[in-house]
Design a protein around this motif. Sequence first.
Motif, PDB file in Angstrom:
ATOM      1  N   ASP A 288      -2.628  26.225  52.483  1.00  0.00           N
ATOM      2  CA  ASP A 288      -2.812  24.887  53.048  1.00  0.00           C
ATOM      3  C   ASP A 288      -1.594  24.447  53.856  1.00  0.00           C
ATOM      4  OD1 ASP A 288      -5.256  24.830  51.830  1.00  0.00           O
ATOM      5  OD2 ASP A 288      -4.614  23.599  50.121  1.00  0.00           O
ATOM      6  N   MET A 289      -0.406  24.716  53.330  1.00  0.00           N
ATOM      7  CA  MET A 289       0.802  24.340  54.065  1.00  0.00           C
ATOM      8  C   MET A 289       0.857  25.028  55.428  1.00  0.00           C
ATOM      9  SD  MET A 289       4.136  25.296  55.014  1.00  0.00           S
ATOM     10  CE  MET A 289       4.758  26.550  53.922  1.00  0.00           C
ATOM     11  N   CYS A 290       0.492  26.309  55.468  1.00  0.00           N
ATOM     12  CA  CYS A 290       0.519  27.054  56.735  1.00  0.00           C
ATOM     13  C   CYS A 290      -0.530  26.525  57.701  1.00  0.00           C
ATOM     14  CB  CYS A 290       0.293  28.539  56.484  1.00  0.00           C
ATOM     15  SG  CYS A 290       1.687  29.357  55.692  1.00  0.00           S
ATOM     16  N   ALA A 291      -1.712  26.248  57.182  1.00  0.00           N
ATOM     17  CA  ALA A 291      -2.796  25.789  58.059  1.00  0.00           C
ATOM     18  C   ALA A 291      -2.439  24.461  58.718  1.00  0.00           C
ATOM     19  CB  ALA A 291      -4.089  25.666  57.259  1.00  0.00           C
ATOM     20  N   VAL A 292      -1.920  23.532  57.939  1.00  0.00           N
ATOM     21  CA  VAL A 292      -1.599  22.206  58.473  1.00  0.00           C
ATOM     22  C   VAL A 292      -0.421  22.284  59.434  1.00  0.00           C
ATOM     23  CG1 VAL A 292      -0.791  19.899  57.874  1.00  0.00           C
ATOM     24  CG2 VAL A 292      -2.516  21.019  56.451  1.00  0.00           C
ATOM     25  N   SER A 293       0.634  22.973  59.039  1.00  0.00           N
ATOM     26  CA  SER A 293       1.829  23.011  59.889  1.00  0.00           C
ATOM     27  C   SER A 293       1.592  23.804  61.166  1.00  0.00           C
ATOM     28  CB  SER A 293       3.012  23.602  59.114  1.00  0.00           C
ATOM     29  OG  SER A 293       2.757  24.942  58.761  1.00  0.00           O
ATOM     30  N   GLN A 294       0.743  24.855  61.097  1.00  0.00           N
ATOM     31  CA  GLN A 294       0.448  25.620  62.316  1.00  0.00           C
ATOM     32  C   GLN A 294      -0.331  24.763  63.305  1.00  0.00           C
ATOM     33  OE1 GLN A 294      -1.277  29.461  61.611  1.00  0.00           O
ATOM     34  NE2 GLN A 294      -1.556  29.916  63.788  1.00  0.00           N
TER      35      GLN A 294
ATOM     36  N   ASN B 226       4.741  22.665  63.746  1.00  0.00           N
ATOM     37  CA  ASN B 226       6.084  22.477  63.201  1.00  0.00           C
ATOM     38  C   ASN B 226       6.243  23.302  61.922  1.00  0.00           C
ATOM     39  OD1 ASN B 226       4.428  21.064  61.487  1.00  0.00           O
ATOM     40  ND2 ASN B 226       5.242  19.049  62.003  1.00  0.00           N
ATOM     41  N   PHE B 227       7.445  23.268  61.347  1.00  0.00           N
ATOM     42  CA  PHE B 227       7.759  23.990  60.102  1.00  0.00           C
ATOM     43  C   PHE B 227       7.479  25.500  60.214  1.00  0.00           C
ATOM     44  CE2 PHE B 227       6.484  19.660  58.596  1.00  0.00           C
ATOM     45  CZ  PHE B 227       7.745  19.241  58.220  1.00  0.00           C
ATOM     46  N   THR B 228       7.858  26.082  61.336  1.00  0.00           N
ATOM     47  CA  THR B 228       7.585  27.518  61.546  1.00  0.00           C
ATOM     48  C   THR B 228       8.322  28.379  60.528  1.00  0.00           C
ATOM     49  OG1 THR B 228       7.380  27.029  63.899  1.00  0.00           O
ATOM     50  CG2 THR B 228       7.587  29.337  63.280  1.00  0.00           C
ATOM     51  N   GLU B 229       9.585  28.053  60.235  1.00  0.00           N
ATOM     52  CA  GLU B 229      10.342  28.841  59.256  1.00  0.00           C
ATOM     53  C   GLU B 229       9.666  28.818  57.896  1.00  0.00           C
ATOM     54  OE1 GLU B 229      11.487  26.444  61.142  1.00  0.00           O
ATOM     55  OE2 GLU B 229      13.444  26.894  62.036  1.00  0.00           O
ATOM     56  N   ALA B 230       9.084  27.673  57.544  1.00  0.00           N
ATOM     57  CA  ALA B 230       8.395  27.577  56.251  1.00  0.00           C
ATOM     58  C   ALA B 230       7.156  28.460  56.241  1.00  0.00           C
ATOM     59  CB  ALA B 230       8.024  26.125  55.971  1.00  0.00           C
TER      60      ALA B 230
ATOM     61  N   ASP C  54      -0.182  33.108  65.352  1.00  0.00           N
ATOM     62  CA  ASP C  54       0.788  32.016  65.441  1.00  0.00           C
ATOM     63  C   ASP C  54       1.693  32.247  66.646  1.00  0.00           C
ATOM     64  OD1 ASP C  54       2.851  30.157  65.102  1.00  0.00           O
ATOM     65  OD2 ASP C  54       2.600  30.156  62.928  1.00  0.00           O
ATOM     66  N   TYR C  55       1.484  31.473  67.694  1.00  0.00           N
ATOM     67  CA  TYR C  55       2.285  31.604  68.913  1.00  0.00           C
ATOM     68  C   TYR C  55       3.031  30.298  69.205  1.00  0.00           C
ATOM     69  CZ  TYR C  55       0.074  36.062  69.880  1.00  0.00           C
ATOM     70  OH  TYR C  55      -0.341  37.369  69.808  1.00  0.00           O
ATOM     71  N   THR C  56       3.516  29.660  68.140  1.00  0.00           N
ATOM     72  CA  THR C  56       4.264  28.413  68.295  1.00  0.00           C
ATOM     73  C   THR C  56       5.522  28.645  69.134  1.00  0.00           C
ATOM     74  OG1 THR C  56       3.499  27.762  66.102  1.00  0.00           O
ATOM     75  CG2 THR C  56       5.305  26.498  67.057  1.00  0.00           C
ATOM     76  N   THR C  57       5.789  27.731  70.033  1.00  0.00           N
ATOM     77  CA  THR C  57       7.010  27.818  70.841  1.00  0.00           C
ATOM     78  C   THR C  57       7.743  26.479  70.810  1.00  0.00           C
ATOM     79  OG1 THR C  57       5.833  27.162  72.847  1.00  0.00           O
ATOM     80  CG2 THR C  57       6.049  29.517  72.440  1.00  0.00           C
ATOM     81  N   ASP C  58       9.046  26.548  70.950  1.00  0.00           N
ATOM     82  CA  ASP C  58       9.865  25.349  71.122  1.00  0.00           C
ATOM     83  C   ASP C  58      11.054  25.715  71.996  1.00  0.00           C
ATOM     84  OD1 ASP C  58      11.627  26.717  69.514  1.00  0.00           O
ATOM     85  OD2 ASP C  58      11.614  25.284  67.857  1.00  0.00           O
ATOM     86  N   SER C  59      12.114  24.939  71.940  1.00  0.00           N
ATOM     87  CA  SER C  59      13.264  25.206  72.802  1.00  0.00           C
ATOM     88  C   SER C  59      13.924  26.547  72.496  1.00  0.00           C
ATOM     89  CB  SER C  59      14.300  24.089  72.646  1.00  0.00           C
ATOM     90  OG  SER C  59      14.719  23.988  71.295  1.00  0.00           O
ATOM     91  N   ARG C  60      13.656  27.106  71.321  1.00  0.00           N
ATOM     92  CA  ARG C  60      14.229  28.402  70.948  1.00  0.00           C
ATOM     93  C   ARG C  60      13.392  29.569  71.459  1.00  0.00           C
ATOM     94  NH1 ARG C  60      14.567  27.050  64.648  1.00  0.00           N
ATOM     95  NH2 ARG C  60      12.626  26.028  65.272  1.00  0.00           N
ATOM     96  N   GLY C  61      12.206  29.286  72.000  1.00  0.00           N
ATOM     97  CA  GLY C  61      11.334  30.338  72.510  1.00  0.00           C
ATOM     98  C   GLY C  61      10.124  30.553  71.623  1.00  0.00           C
TER      99      GLY C  61
END
Length: 1198
Positions: A804-810, A814-818, A863-870
């Motif tokens: 559940d944590m992964c589904a919501v945060s994805q 946010n919370f990619t490290e988690a 999971d292809y989340t991106t932010d300022s770090r790439g």
Amino acid sequence: MDFSEAANGYPEGGEEEEADVIIKTCVLGGFSESNETRTLIGSLPEIHKADRDGEFAVQKFKVIMDRYQDQPHLLDPHLEWMTKMLLNFIRSENSPPSLVHLSFQFLYVICKVRGYKVFMQLLPHEVSDVHPVLELMSRQDPKDLMTWETRYMLLLWLSMACLIPFDLFRLDGHLESEGVRIKEPVMERILAVAKTYLLAMDSPRDAAPVLVSKFMTRPDVKQKHLGDFLDWSLTTISHTSGVSLIEIRELDGILQSLAKLFKHGKRDDFLQYAPIVLRSLEEKCLSESSEAMLRKIHIKLIQRLGLTFLKPRLAAWRYQRGSRSLAANLSVSHAAAAAAAAVTPETEAQEQDEDYDIPEEVETVIEHLLVGLKDKETVVRWSAAKGIGRVTGRLPKELADDVVGSVLECFSFQETDNAWHGGCLALAELGRRGLLLPSRLTDVVPLIMKALTYDEKRGACSVGSNVRDAACYVCWSFSRAYEPKELQPFVAQIASALLITTVFDRNINCRRAASAAFQENVGRQGTFPHGIDIVTAADYFAVGIISNCYLNISVFIAGFPEYTKSMIDHLITRKINHWDSTIRQLATKALHNLTPQAPDYMATTVLPQLLTTAVGVDLHGRHGAILACGEITHALYKVALQSNRTVMDLISPECGDALKNIHNVLHERKQYRGFGGALMRPAICSLIEKLSLSKMPFKNDPIITAWQSIIDDTIMNLHLFSSGLKEDIIVSVVTALSALCEQYYQDQKNQADTQIQDVLINQYLEGLKSSQVLTRCGSARALGCLPRFMIHSKLKQIFGGLQDMCAVSQKEGNFTEARRDAVRSVAQVFLKTGVCPHGSPDSVLCSENIAEVYGFLLCSLNDYTTDSRGDIGAWVRKAAMTSLKEITFMVASSSPEILSPNLVKSMMCCLAQQAAEQNDHYRAHAGNIFLHLLLNTEPVVPHIPHKEELLSIFPVETITSLNWNAPSQAFKYIAQLLGLPEYQYHTLLGLSVSVGGITESTAHHSSQSLFVFLKGIQNDSDALTQFAQTLLRIFKDNLHNDRVSVPLLMMLSQMLANNFFEILITQENHQVCVELLGLCKELRKSKNVAKLRACIYVYCGLIQFQGDVRKKVLSQLLLLLCHSFPVIRKATSSEMYEMLLTYNDVTDPDVLDDVLTLLSDTQWESDLATVRTHRNQLCDWLGVPRPRPISKDPVQVS
């Protein structure tokens, strides 16, 4: 270049066989470029006119010669012919100045490599050479910065030429013609040249002192000009302030010349001038200059003055070892060598001492040299140390002993590290020259032992590595200077100290210096215990890696009883409180490894001492002591286990209570807070882990609750610590929690305490909902580290919480490290529970929950989340790939029947997609996992689609030979998967991102591999249609996903441009073209410029298709000519222009020129009203209906 091998055999154990240690070194065997150099020098007359060719020749010659910097003697057989060839060019009357200067540049390169002292002896020095050299010198401009090599070499040549054994006056005979003097005497001219270049600003200033030392020491010149020259020199010194750069250079030249004069001149000639020069230097106070160069040359000159005051003699009282040759030393017995050393006529020495008065100025000289030992620059201290050695060698015994005593005063803790370093260098010089008598060793050796461990904290680092390195040099020099019987009382001290520095010093140069000093002592003294064995293990290369020194070499050396306790004591007193946390951690691990060598000493002496430090005031000492307590206790547990005892049988009850009480003391003092808390928390977690692994009898003790509390508190407050420490803290917390649960939360039936189990799992599941990403990471890892009995009957709850944590945060991005840590934890949890096909889904991985587990991991692969770090989603994808591999192998080895074909197919296809993408690192990770799953035989993964075809593409050897990181290798294999229907969609999806990506090398190699595949099917209508349909399906599925759609459009444009769909073009209104056009039309409202540009390229490629679709494509292009973005209008006009030139059947030839002219001449970035008029004209010429404006669309204005 010749390669030589040296093999050395050393006896091992008591066996007769020898182990060959082969050391390969790269050593030059001779001047192999002789022919090339001869050709290069011979070509100078042809190339000197062109500056570029001449500069290239010089650089090429430098490259050749620089290879011999370490072995310049190899040039000696060739120096003569090289010098002769170059001098022939210089001496030739027909040589233009450019050739002369180029020849001198070559000579300078040779001189620099071989050294001027050797090379200048090859320069011709006949009587006939004096005038030509002087004439050439007189034609030089001292301020010409381009010809300084010429002036430098001419000064050296003149230095040799002026050594002719005739009075220089004889060369002046031709100067008078008909009674009229037309030139200056040669002597005056040479003196003028020397004075000029002593004050020069460039490198010839370094050659001028050589000329002065050779010229002014001639009998005829000395008689006429020595006094005047010294007066000129001292006047120049006194009138120069030494502040500006020019004055500093002038002082440098004058002082160098004086130093060389007093070095090479006869004592009787210079003794009368020495006091005057010394007074002048004292008045100048050069020792206080800010320029290290001036202070160094000042020290050199001072020591030369001191040697001038003293008679040149060898001190009869000095210690003489006898033979300094190692081979001779080993071949002669120690008794014979001692007898030879004993033959020192003491009575004669006393007579010489009594008859010889020491001038008062010597005391001043020694004072200056002693001050130089404390200078802040190493070169000055080194020069002063050599001066101390030289001057002391000419003093009587009593005065020399006073000098030694003064040097020993440098070793005070009130002195700086500079004084300690200078003192070590001076002692080494004194010992090397036999001036440090054996009677002084009792004073010197303890100081050197302190110097070997000298380390003073300065701010965030420390100083003292140079002191320790110099102390190693002292030990090295002592081994060569003294007989074994003289050093025998100090062998234990020196050997232990050197070995401690060899394995435990932070600085690699110090470790290697100590290793060399130890080796020298083993070879020359022969009295160091177990020397050969230790030298073999702790050689130059072995001590280069600090972790190897602390964890392996130290254990080997501590195996010899002579060194065990001293090594342990050093770690306790000097390393566990070291300022560098890495050293502290290595020291505690080393103590763990050394404990089996002295368990009783560790338990009764070391551990109580550490327990006191563990609750002390010093932060670093407290940190290291806590870590060391845990490591030593765990090591003692292992020792006790071998004899079926417990750790409490080895340590006292008081130590057990003190170990338990460390946490309480820290908690009461609030030492878990602030900066110190970042060190204390991981330290106490390490202690908890080690005490738990040691099975300390603390079950049901209140301390367990306190330990659990600090673990939980740390997880909840990870965000309060600095970023550099967070990962270490999380790792230590998780390992501590795992060990604590394993030892203290399990009842006698190997089941969990349900109350603790519920509390912990609910707490960590709640932590997964925290607003702090690090708290989520810590909670996820905590759930993953729980032992199997803690997971039992809670598997659904744990997996559900992580899922559940992964589904919501994805979804929220946010919370990619988690998510990364949650994916890892899912694999850890199921690997611990194991597999049981018909088991409970709340306890094991079974047929009921395997689809859900694989679904979660496969979803994480998207999971292809991106932010300022790439691309930070790659962290999650990598964790998911690893987890899939581990779980699949576990299931395949025990219950392969629950792996359905659909699960395996989805997994292999997703891995193929990842292996086709553009990031090298993650592509390599995916590719290696793909190959392991395919090629693994124990266990075999069932139901892999197209396994036979895959094995033909990826033979077994590719698992080691294929470099997935290299695009040139990887895509050749990946593209072949496009021919397998099951893999085509996912492989093409991954390749689309690579082919249309912005990384040039990846795009190049991936597109090449894709085009090779397309060439194989471009004549097969069915295969090409199927490929196109797959492409359209990918496009449709990712229409609004810019990560895929933009590179996919770029790839499509390349495929259309290369005519890969030629077989489909002949059919009017082909379905592929119609569908592709329809999908592109849906993107016309996009505000992504890159996507719109890609659409333009695709439209221009679609123009090839026949039928009504061509009119629709033209209509879309004409719409884009009035797009609201000027850059899109301009790009469309440019691409249409190229399209109409390429495909001339698109429009009527009668209007083609008008269309092209309008496209090229119109300013498409102008206002829309003007542009729309031109666009409508194009519509009429191309036979396309004019678009009607739609006012409600603010973006599309057509």
